[in-house]
Design a protein around this motif. Structure first.
Motif: not given
Lengths: 210, 116
Positions: A13-25, A189-194
């Protein structure tokens, strides 16, 4: 402390960090794991920790497996994996959860089994170029070309690339950043694919190259 | 399994009403430039909506100077969106209004839909 856990891939999925960027996790249901055995240089010739994951019914295990777990009064576990660690600082029977092992922002390596692709040709499996598509060619679009030399050596060397079974290999992804730790629900949750399908078993270790 | 992922998704932004394609909207975007923080406003037509969990997004098309069309896609759950105001609804017969890209001037108008 031992940097290792066994888990199950839940999905991406993706989550938002504190700056508002979407991170794929990728979300992994990691642990709780139990220390089923501590290997020592004196007894086993090397030091390592064996962890177990996912409780199941006792009848699903052989009596040998049950006896191994019963030594430390651990409930029946489905998966056992070993982690090499010089100073593990854990004791047999101990329960390990995500919150104790991994913290936000650190890097991990993840070992999984890639999705099986079945019998595949050389173009898909090894990125062969295939043949020319035009200039009167027929039936050569995805042909592998020559596999070897001619009369000398007169055979195909072992390990030559070609068509065959693809996927279901052990794949390690290094340096994935931990973006989410939910100790209550045992989620990581880790950034990127597994590697692997949803529900596939993955082994999470501390990053080697950090 | 997938309901674990649903629980991780952001809760709905209360300042964004339900959008429909064809709506003329004003999007207020929170922007950080170095130390400065300001709010940017983008006014245009919603030409596309995508529902996909945390990746849900909508695209706003507006006509910039010299009649050049500018499209911008916003993530619906992004914390950068402060609020969205719907100015008017339009009578549209399709979900994606890509045909607006080939239209300029009068032919690019959409018929207004009045809702009680």
């Amino acid at each position: 402390m031992l940097k290792g856990l066994i888990g199950k891939k839940v999905g991406m999925t993706q989550i938002f960090d504190e700056t508002g960027s979407a991170i794929p996790v990728t979300i992994i249901e990691a642990g709780p794991c139990y220390v089923t055995q501590v290997r020592s240089p004196e007894l086993d010739g090397y030091s390592a920790v064996q962890l177990g994951f996912e409780e199941i019914k006792a009848k699903r295990l052989t009596s040998g497996q049950l006896g191994h777990l019963k030594r430390n009064n651990i409930n029946p576990l489905r998966f056992l994996r070993e982690f090499r660690e010089k100073n593990p600082e854990v004791s047999e029977g101990q329960k390990i959860t995500v919150g104790e092992v991994f913290t936000l922002g650190e890097y991990v390596d993840i070992v999984g089994t890639s999705k099986g692709k079945g019998f595949q040709g050389g173009v898909k499996r090894y990125h062969f170029k295939g043949g020319p598509k035009t200039h009167g060619q027929s039936d050569r679009n995805r042909a592998p070309g020559s596999r070897s030399s001619g009369t000398t050596p007169g055979r195909v060397f072992k390990g030559s690339r070609g068509a065959g079974h693809m996927g279901m290999d052990q794949v390690t992804v290094q340096n994935l950043k931990v973006e989410l730790v939910d100790a209550e629900r045992n989620l990581l949750g880790v950034r990127g694919a597994v590697p692997g399908p949803k529900g596939g078993v993955v082994v999470i270790k501390g990053a080697r190259k950090q | 399994m997938s309901n674990i992922i649903q629980t991780l998704e952001a809760t709905k932004n209360q300042n964004i009403p339900d959008l429909k394609t064809g709506d003329v909207v004003r999007v207020f975007l929170h922007i950080k430039e170095g130390a400065n923080e300001r709010t940017q406003e983008i006014r245009g037509t919603v030409i596309r909506k995508r529902n996909s969990g945390n990746n849900a997004n909508f695209t706003v098309r507006r006509i910039a100077s010299n009649g050049i069309g500018v499209e911008r896609t916003f993530l619906l759950n992004s914390p950068r969106i402060e609020k969205v105001i719907v100015e008017r609804h339009s009578h549209v017969r399709r979900a994606q209004l890509y045909f607006l890209r080939e239209r300029t001037g009068k032919s690019s108008r959409l018929k207004q839909k009045f809702t009680s």
